[in-house]
Structure formats: structure tokens, C-alpha cells
Design a protein around this motif. Structure first.
Motif, PDB file in Angstrom:
ATOM      1  N   THR A 153      -9.440   9.244 -27.248  1.00  0.00           N
ATOM      2  CA  THR A 153      -9.962   8.365 -26.209  1.00  0.00           C
ATOM      3  C   THR A 153      -8.862   8.009 -25.223  1.00  0.00           C
ATOM      4  N   GLN A 154      -9.176   8.195 -23.946  1.00  0.00           N
ATOM      5  CA  GLN A 154      -8.263   7.874 -22.862  1.00  0.00           C
ATOM      6  C   GLN A 154      -8.821   6.690 -22.085  1.00  0.00           C
ATOM      7  N   LEU A 155      -7.955   5.790 -21.657  1.00  0.00           N
ATOM      8  CA  LEU A 155      -8.371   4.629 -20.874  1.00  0.00           C
ATOM      9  C   LEU A 155      -7.881   4.754 -19.443  1.00  0.00           C
ATOM     10  N   GLN A 156      -8.611   4.091 -18.560  1.00  0.00           N
ATOM     11  CA  GLN A 156      -8.241   4.054 -17.146  1.00  0.00           C
ATOM     12  C   GLN A 156      -8.465   2.633 -16.647  1.00  0.00           C
ATOM     13  N   ILE A 157      -7.606   2.184 -15.750  1.00  0.00           N
ATOM     14  CA  ILE A 157      -7.802   0.888 -15.108  1.00  0.00           C
ATOM     15  C   ILE A 157      -7.734   1.105 -13.604  1.00  0.00           C
ATOM     16  N   SER A 158      -8.636   0.445 -12.890  1.00  0.00           N
ATOM     17  CA  SER A 158      -8.628   0.542 -11.430  1.00  0.00           C
ATOM     18  C   SER A 158      -8.724  -0.861 -10.845  1.00  0.00           C
ATOM     19  N   GLY A 159      -8.484  -0.958  -9.557  1.00  0.00           N
ATOM     20  CA  GLY A 159      -8.570  -2.236  -8.876  1.00  0.00           C
ATOM     21  C   GLY A 159      -7.237  -2.951  -8.753  1.00  0.00           C
ATOM     22  N   VAL A 160      -6.145  -2.300  -9.198  1.00  0.00           N
ATOM     23  CA  VAL A 160      -4.826  -2.916  -9.083  1.00  0.00           C
ATOM     24  C   VAL A 160      -4.479  -2.999  -7.599  1.00  0.00           C
ATOM     25  N   SER A 161      -4.039  -4.163  -7.158  1.00  0.00           N
ATOM     26  CA  SER A 161      -3.729  -4.347  -5.742  1.00  0.00           C
ATOM     27  C   SER A 161      -2.768  -5.507  -5.553  1.00  0.00           C
ATOM     28  N   TYR A 192     -15.391  -5.023 -23.433  1.00  0.00           N
ATOM     29  CA  TYR A 192     -14.104  -5.691 -23.550  1.00  0.00           C
ATOM     30  C   TYR A 192     -14.290  -7.199 -23.499  1.00  0.00           C
ATOM     31  N   ILE A 193     -13.345  -7.873 -24.127  1.00  0.00           N
ATOM     32  CA  ILE A 193     -13.302  -9.332 -24.130  1.00  0.00           C
ATOM     33  C   ILE A 193     -12.011  -9.714 -23.405  1.00  0.00           C
ATOM     34  N   PRO A 194     -12.117 -10.403 -22.279  1.00  0.00           N
ATOM     35  CA  PRO A 194     -10.899 -10.760 -21.549  1.00  0.00           C
ATOM     36  C   PRO A 194     -10.111 -11.849 -22.260  1.00  0.00           C
ATOM     37  N   THR A 195      -8.817 -11.701 -22.277  1.00  0.00           N
ATOM     38  CA  THR A 195      -7.938 -12.745 -22.781  1.00  0.00           C
ATOM     39  C   THR A 195      -7.366 -13.469 -21.558  1.00  0.00           C
ATOM     40  N   THR A 196      -6.572 -12.749 -20.803  1.00  0.00           N
ATOM     41  CA  THR A 196      -6.112 -13.182 -19.482  1.00  0.00           C
ATOM     42  C   THR A 196      -6.486 -12.036 -18.559  1.00  0.00           C
ATOM     43  N   TRP A 197      -7.370 -12.281 -17.621  1.00  0.00           N
ATOM     44  CA  TRP A 197      -7.938 -11.153 -16.877  1.00  0.00           C
ATOM     45  C   TRP A 197      -8.239 -11.550 -15.449  1.00  0.00           C
ATOM     46  N   ASN A 198      -8.359 -10.558 -14.588  1.00  0.00           N
ATOM     47  CA  ASN A 198      -8.800 -10.742 -13.209  1.00  0.00           C
ATOM     48  C   ASN A 198     -10.000  -9.828 -13.016  1.00  0.00           C
ATOM     49  N   ASN A 199     -11.105 -10.365 -12.562  1.00  0.00           N
ATOM     50  CA  ASN A 199     -12.339  -9.586 -12.455  1.00  0.00           C
ATOM     51  C   ASN A 199     -12.291  -8.475 -11.416  1.00  0.00           C
ATOM     52  N   SER A 200     -11.221  -8.387 -10.646  1.00  0.00           N
ATOM     53  CA  SER A 200     -11.057  -7.259  -9.719  1.00  0.00           C
ATOM     54  C   SER A 200     -10.610  -5.998 -10.463  1.00  0.00           C
ATOM     55  N   LEU A 201     -10.128  -6.163 -11.688  1.00  0.00           N
ATOM     56  CA  LEU A 201      -9.693  -5.025 -12.505  1.00  0.00           C
ATOM     57  C   LEU A 201     -10.881  -4.452 -13.261  1.00  0.00           C
ATOM     58  N   HIS A 202     -10.961  -3.122 -13.327  1.00  0.00           N
ATOM     59  CA  HIS A 202     -12.053  -2.453 -14.020  1.00  0.00           C
ATOM     60  C   HIS A 202     -11.473  -1.465 -15.030  1.00  0.00           C
ATOM     61  N   LEU A 203     -12.035  -1.497 -16.244  1.00  0.00           N
ATOM     62  CA  LEU A 203     -11.607  -0.603 -17.323  1.00  0.00           C
ATOM     63  C   LEU A 203     -12.625   0.515 -17.517  1.00  0.00           C
ATOM     64  N   TYR A 204     -12.111   1.695 -17.892  1.00  0.00           N
ATOM     65  CA  TYR A 204     -12.952   2.861 -18.146  1.00  0.00           C
ATOM     66  C   TYR A 204     -12.417   3.577 -19.384  1.00  0.00           C
ATOM     67  N   GLY A 243       0.754  -1.242   0.000  1.00  0.00           N
ATOM     68  CA  GLY A 243       0.000   0.000   0.000  1.00  0.00           C
ATOM     69  C   GLY A 243       0.781   1.286   0.000  1.00  0.00           C
ATOM     70  N   THR A 244       2.112   1.269  -0.192  1.00  0.00           N
ATOM     71  CA  THR A 244       2.837   2.533  -0.059  1.00  0.00           C
ATOM     72  C   THR A 244       3.313   3.159  -1.358  1.00  0.00           C
ATOM     73  N   ASN A 245       3.413   2.414  -2.450  1.00  0.00           N
ATOM     74  CA  ASN A 245       3.993   3.055  -3.630  1.00  0.00           C
ATOM     75  C   ASN A 245       3.258   2.738  -4.927  1.00  0.00           C
ATOM     76  N   TYR A 246       1.980   2.545  -4.854  1.00  0.00           N
ATOM     77  CA  TYR A 246       1.190   2.402  -6.069  1.00  0.00           C
ATOM     78  C   TYR A 246      -0.189   2.970  -5.791  1.00  0.00           C
ATOM     79  N   SER A 247      -0.837   3.429  -6.851  1.00  0.00           N
ATOM     80  CA  SER A 247      -2.112   4.110  -6.641  1.00  0.00           C
ATOM     81  C   SER A 247      -3.309   3.187  -6.781  1.00  0.00           C
ATOM     82  N   GLY A 248      -3.167   2.093  -7.501  1.00  0.00           N
ATOM     83  CA  GLY A 248      -4.310   1.206  -7.731  1.00  0.00           C
ATOM     84  C   GLY A 248      -5.134   1.619  -8.934  1.00  0.00           C
ATOM     85  N   THR A 249      -4.979   2.867  -9.416  1.00  0.00           N
ATOM     86  CA  THR A 249      -5.680   3.371 -10.595  1.00  0.00           C
ATOM     87  C   THR A 249      -4.656   4.024 -11.513  1.00  0.00           C
TER      88      THR A 249
END
Length: 190
Positions: free
Chosen positions: A163-171, A91-103, A52-58
Motif C-alpha cells: 500500500t502506497q500513500l499520497q498527500i495533496s493540498g500542501v501549500s 482516517y482520524i485526524p489528530t492534528t490536521w488541516n482540512n486542506s490536506l487530502h490523503l489517498y 510556489g517555486t520549490n514544492y509540488s504540493g503532492t
């Protein structure tokens, strides 16, 4: 809190997320087109040395990672009856984790009307704030609204929709590996 060395080894990693953006043409009619240009997005998550100290998760891509453009021919405009065409995405997942969210969000964009058209306007609306991209089912990204009396050889072209993309849920709870997904954009009558 005491952290043993085995735990530290488990949280010392780098994650890479790859978002693949294919050039996709979607339609319910042959002639309207939606072109996607740009590049794949590689998200480099910093090495996590302490929970939890050096990444934002988004994380966000550049504001112009992708550029959308295309053409709405007169035959398609006739179906709109003064309404709108909508650009959708999923989106169509290829290799994915459902905790990740795309915007995605858009900026800019221009329209031009071709042919003879009386009191015609075409505007791009919506999509200027981040909208979540769902898996497998479409979400409306933005619309192209058209009004006017059609004449001869009409069409509406649109371009420069950045178009800009965002990903959240990285942990640290997500296993360290490369994750990939394919984005699909479609255009149809609203």
C-alpha cells in the motif's frame, strides 16, 4: 512584485506531516483478520523560499510503505454467498488541516485457499489507482472476491498487498506545523 522581509520570514519554513498507521483489526465477526505492517510516514516538505517555486504540493510514500495481510475463515466465507469481502479505510485526524487530502493505492497481493473446496477461486480486485481516504467514514479500498463450493476447513488467506500513500493540498497557505492522522483499515462482507 515587491515582497517585504516580514512576508519572506513567514514563508520560510519546513512542514512535516506525520501519518500514523496503527495495527488495526476490523471485523463484524471475530475470526476474520486484517493485519497492517509497515511504518509511520513522515513527509518532509522542502523549505519554501519563494511562493510556489520549490514544492509540488503532492507527495507520495514508497510503494510498499504498508503491507496488508489476513485471513477469511470458512464461517465468514459462508456469509459471502459467492460474493466479496471489502477492505475499507478512513482516517482520524489528530492534528490536521482540512486542506490536506490523503489517498491510498495498492499493488500486488496474493490469495490462497485452505481446506477442501470445489472449483474455488479468490481474487483481489480494485484499489490499483489512488483512492481518497475520507475522514471518519469508510471508503472501499479493494475487495477479495470468493467463488466455489465450500467443503471442510475452508479459509482464504491474503498477503503481500503493498500500500502506497499520497498527500495533496500542501501549500504556503497552510500554517507551518506538524500534522498527524491515524489510518484505520477494516474488513467486512461486501
Amino acid at each position: 512584485m515587491k515582497i517585504n522581509s516580514r512576508f519572506l520570514k513567514e514563508i520560510l519554513f519546513k512542514k512535516y506531516l506525520y501519518i500514523t498507521i496503527p495495527l488495526v483489526m476490523g471485523s463484524c465477526m471475530k475470526a476474520q483478520t486484517l493485519n497492517v505492517s509497515g511504518s509511520n510516514w513522515v513527509v518532509s516538505v522542502p523549505t519554501i523560499t519563494e511562493a510556489g517555486t520549490n514544492y509540488s504540493g503532492t507527495y507520495q510514500s514508497s510503494a510498499s510503505l504498508l503491507t496488508l495481510s489476513g485471513l477469511l475463515p470458512g464461517s465468514f466465507l459462508n456469509l459471502l454467498s459467492g460474493g466479496a469481502a471489502k477492505v475499507s479505510m478512513h482516517y482520524i485526524p489528530t492534528t490536521w488541516n482540512n486542506s490536506l487530502h490523503l489517498y491510498a493505492k495498492r499493488s500486488g497481493g496474493t490469495t490462497s485457499i485452505g481446506g477442501v473446496c470445489v472449483l474455488c477461486t479468490a481474487t483481489i480486485n480494485g484499489g490499483t489507482t489512488f483512492i481518497e481516504i475520507p475522514q471518519g467514514t469508510d471508503a472501499t479500498f479493494f475487495t477479495i472476491n470468493f467463488t466455489g463450493v465450500l467443503g471442510l476447513g475452508n479459509s482464504v488467506s491474503f498477503s503481500s498487498i503493498n500500500t502506497q500513500l499520497q498527500i495533496s493540498g500542501v501549500s504556503v497557505a497552510i500554517p507551518a506545523t506538524s500534522y498527524t492522522a491515524k489510518l484505520v483499515f477494516t474488513i467486512a462482507a461486501n
